[in-house]
Design a protein around this motif. Structure first.
Motif, PDB file in Angstrom:
ATOM      1  N   SER A 223       0.824  -1.205   0.000  1.00  0.00           N
ATOM      2  CA  SER A 223       0.000   0.000   0.000  1.00  0.00           C
ATOM      3  C   SER A 223       0.865   1.264   0.000  1.00  0.00           C
ATOM      4  O   SER A 223       1.669   1.469   0.925  1.00  0.00           O
ATOM      5  CB  SER A 223      -0.911   0.018   1.223  1.00  0.00           C
ATOM      6  OG  SER A 223      -1.460   1.303   1.443  1.00  0.00           O
ATOM      7  N   HIS A 225      -0.159   4.113   0.676  1.00  0.00           N
ATOM      8  CA  HIS A 225      -0.618   4.838   1.861  1.00  0.00           C
ATOM      9  C   HIS A 225       0.215   4.443   3.078  1.00  0.00           C
ATOM     10  O   HIS A 225       0.701   5.304   3.827  1.00  0.00           O
ATOM     11  CB  HIS A 225      -2.094   4.520   2.084  1.00  0.00           C
ATOM     12  CG  HIS A 225      -2.686   5.167   3.297  1.00  0.00           C
ATOM     13  ND1 HIS A 225      -3.183   6.450   3.284  1.00  0.00           N
ATOM     14  CD2 HIS A 225      -2.843   4.710   4.563  1.00  0.00           C
ATOM     15  CE1 HIS A 225      -3.648   6.749   4.497  1.00  0.00           C
ATOM     16  NE2 HIS A 225      -3.444   5.709   5.289  1.00  0.00           N
ATOM     17  N   LYS A 226       0.426   3.132   3.287  1.00  0.00           N
ATOM     18  CA  LYS A 226       1.206   2.670   4.440  1.00  0.00           C
ATOM     19  C   LYS A 226       2.684   3.023   4.288  1.00  0.00           C
ATOM     20  O   LYS A 226       3.344   3.398   5.260  1.00  0.00           O
ATOM     21  CB  LYS A 226       1.027   1.161   4.613  1.00  0.00           C
ATOM     22  CG  LYS A 226      -0.380   0.758   5.051  1.00  0.00           C
ATOM     23  CD  LYS A 226      -0.488  -0.755   5.234  1.00  0.00           C
ATOM     24  CE  LYS A 226      -1.886  -1.143   5.698  1.00  0.00           C
ATOM     25  NZ  LYS A 226      -2.024  -2.619   5.866  1.00  0.00           N
ATOM     26  N   TRP A 229       2.991   6.711   5.277  1.00  0.00           N
ATOM     27  CA  TRP A 229       2.777   7.088   6.678  1.00  0.00           C
ATOM     28  C   TRP A 229       3.799   6.487   7.634  1.00  0.00           C
ATOM     29  O   TRP A 229       4.186   7.134   8.618  1.00  0.00           O
ATOM     30  CB  TRP A 229       1.351   6.737   7.113  1.00  0.00           C
ATOM     31  CG  TRP A 229       0.359   7.722   6.572  1.00  0.00           C
ATOM     32  CD1 TRP A 229      -0.586   7.506   5.622  1.00  0.00           C
ATOM     33  CD2 TRP A 229       0.250   9.106   6.928  1.00  0.00           C
ATOM     34  NE1 TRP A 229      -1.281   8.661   5.355  1.00  0.00           N
ATOM     35  CE2 TRP A 229      -0.793   9.656   6.135  1.00  0.00           C
ATOM     36  CE3 TRP A 229       0.926   9.937   7.818  1.00  0.00           C
ATOM     37  CZ2 TRP A 229      -1.170  10.993   6.229  1.00  0.00           C
ATOM     38  CZ3 TRP A 229       0.561  11.267   7.907  1.00  0.00           C
ATOM     39  CH2 TRP A 229      -0.482  11.784   7.123  1.00  0.00           C
ATOM     40  N   ASN A 460      -3.954   5.313  -3.469  1.00  0.00           N
ATOM     41  CA  ASN A 460      -4.252   5.192  -2.045  1.00  0.00           C
ATOM     42  C   ASN A 460      -3.623   6.268  -1.184  1.00  0.00           C
ATOM     43  O   ASN A 460      -3.842   6.321   0.006  1.00  0.00           O
ATOM     44  CB  ASN A 460      -3.782   3.803  -1.548  1.00  0.00           C
ATOM     45  CG  ASN A 460      -4.628   2.699  -2.113  1.00  0.00           C
ATOM     46  OD1 ASN A 460      -5.815   2.876  -2.334  1.00  0.00           O
ATOM     47  ND2 ASN A 460      -4.009   1.543  -2.371  1.00  0.00           N
ATOM     48  N   ILE A 461      -2.753   7.101  -1.767  1.00  0.00           N
ATOM     49  CA  ILE A 461      -2.122   8.138  -0.940  1.00  0.00           C
ATOM     50  C   ILE A 461      -3.091   9.283  -0.720  1.00  0.00           C
ATOM     51  O   ILE A 461      -3.675   9.758  -1.668  1.00  0.00           O
ATOM     52  CB  ILE A 461      -0.837   8.640  -1.607  1.00  0.00           C
ATOM     53  CG1 ILE A 461       0.203   7.528  -1.545  1.00  0.00           C
ATOM     54  CG2 ILE A 461      -0.296   9.866  -0.921  1.00  0.00           C
ATOM     55  CD1 ILE A 461       1.550   7.916  -2.074  1.00  0.00           C
TER      56      ILE A 461
END
Length: 461
Positions: A223, A225-226, A229, A460-461
């Motif tokens: 991901s 996103h992961k 972060w 997903n970001i």
């Protein structure tokens, strides 16, 4: 332990491994060292008061890490090192321009971090500074030679050690008496505040040229996103924490920056002083491994189009040794003028690096939206060409247009003077490429490059 067999080449699916959670200790540990602490002390030494120095540090790290972590999210999708991906923007040969800047960054931090570590090494073992520089750089060479997986493992264990030790250091630092009125929020200076935000944002951006190098082995379906972060949290927490400790020491310990390693170690007593020196050395070993590894990546990326290098373990070792030797010689030569060098180096860093990061992220997130043909990044005759003059011109103009806005110890631009010294150059460096790069490249991509791209999902970001 095996020496990493990949260098600047694509990491295939069967060699991908790891989890995005592993990125937190990598970037937390990469900030938990005395060079970061000195950066915080430098912010305070500019003349801002205690409270506003801390606010500037937090804001600078929060802003700068957005761009840094956005680069990290590219790693799993592209599977190649960060700087070689610049060929998609600058051309295979044109990418040498930002690569030279990146190499200056790596050598600058290799020198500054190596010198601080060597000072601690010399104090711990009562030997000369020059032998300490040589020994620490030799250790850095041995770790960096093994590459990606060893660096990840080192950071995992070092992060726990650094967390425990600097938690104790923080408690002890807060007990040091400080001048009356230090906690007052009065005396805000907008000029120094903007300069401080720029310095700490540039600290985060200094990781941008190699941050994807440590996420490129993650599975391609990781991901974004992961990835973003975990990188963002690790680097912001680590950097802001250490820089705030630096502010505390600069406030409470007279002439702290004259001997930062010794002044930090001396808050302990007895055998614990030696322990603190060792922690400082480990911290500098940690970050200089990144710097040496990045310098190797950049050097091979510059030479690859002309030589078609095959990176065998022997060739890899030769490159690492030569880079280490050059860094060691420069460190020994420049050891007497560290603070003047470091402050000007941080200014140069933001001045030259911010337009690169803006162009790269505009290209990845706004123009091509993660769609690249990896084989063409290694092909002089591929769709990205030898030199993309749109990018070169945009990059040079972005740097040139920052000059009137900069405020340094050796030059103050006319706009900065008119604004009482406020330095907005880093804002200009981020915004100008939107005009000079985005619109011309949008037209070029639409008309010439839109053919069977390989897509990397960034939604997903």
């Amino acid at each position: 332990m095996k020496i990493e067999k990949r260098s600047i080449d694509f990491v295939p699916k069967e060699e991908r491994h790891g989890k995005p959670t592993h990125l937190f200790p990598v970037w937390f540990g990469a900030n938990m060292h005395i060079t970061t602490l000195v950066t915080g002390a430098l912010v305070f030494s500019l003349g801002q008061n205690f409270i506003w120095s801390i606010v500037a540090i937090v804001i600078g790290n929060l802003i700068g890490a957005i761009f840094m972590a956005s680069h990290s999210a590219q790693g799993p999708q592209l599977g190649i090192p960060q700087m070689i991906q610049s060929r998609a923007q600058y051309g295979v040969i044109g990418a040498i321009v930002p690569l030279i800047v990146a190499m200056c960054i790596y050598f600058g931090y290799l020198i500054s971090s190596g010198l601080l570590g060597a000072q601690a090494f010399a104090s711990a073992f009562s030997i000369g500074l020059t032998p300490s520089i040589i020994l620490l750089n030799l250790l850095t060479f041995l770790v960096a030679l093994f590459g990606h997986d060893v660096i990840h493992k080192m950071q995992k264990y070092f992060s726990w050690i650094f967390f425990i030790v600097f938690f104790v250091v923080t408690i002890m630092a807060l007990r040091i008496p400080v001048p009356a009125g230090s906690w007052s929020a009065g005396g805000f200076d907008p000029t120094i505040f903007m300069l401080s935000v720029g310095i700490t944002a540039s600290w985060q951006l200094s990781f941008a040229p190699y941050v994807a190098d440590y996420s490129r082995y993650l599975p391609i379906d990781t991901s974004p996103h992961k990835t973003f972060w975990y990188t963002y949290a690790g680097t912001v927490i680590g950097a802001a924490w250490m820089e705030i400790i630096g502010v505390i020491f600069a406030l409470a310990v007279p002439h702290f920056l004259d001997h930062p390693g010794s002044n930090l170690a001396q808050i302990f007593s007895g055998p614990l002083v030696f322990m603190m020196y060792i922690i400082i050395v480990l911290g500098q070993l940690s970050i200089n491994t990144f710097n040496l590894y990045g310098a190797f990546m950049s050097t091979t990326t510059v030479l690859e189009p002309f030589t078609k290098l095959k990176i065998t373990p022997r060739v890899r070792g030769t490159f690492f040794f030569c880079i280490t030797l050059i860094g060691t010689v420069i460190t020994i030569w420049g050891q007497e003028n560290f603070m003047a060098f470091f402050q000007n180096f941080l200014t140069f860093l933001g001045f030259s690096l911010i337009p690169w990061t803006s162009i790269n992220l505009i290209d990845y997130y706004m123009l091509r939206r993660g769609e690249y043909v990896i084989k063409d990044i290694f092909d002089l005759n591929g769709r990205y060409g030898k030199v993309n003059w749109i990018t070169i011109i945009a990059y040079v103009l972005s740097i040139g247009l920052q000059i009137p806005f900069i405020n340094t110890s050796f030059y103050v631009g006319p706009v900065a003077k008119a604004l009482d010294g406020a330095d907005f150059a880093w804002v200009i460096g981020l915004v100008v490429p939107l005009i000079f790069y985005y619109f011309p490249m949008k037209y070029k991509i639409r008309t010439k490059e839109n053919q069977n791209p390989v897509k990397a999902d960034i939604s997903n970001i």
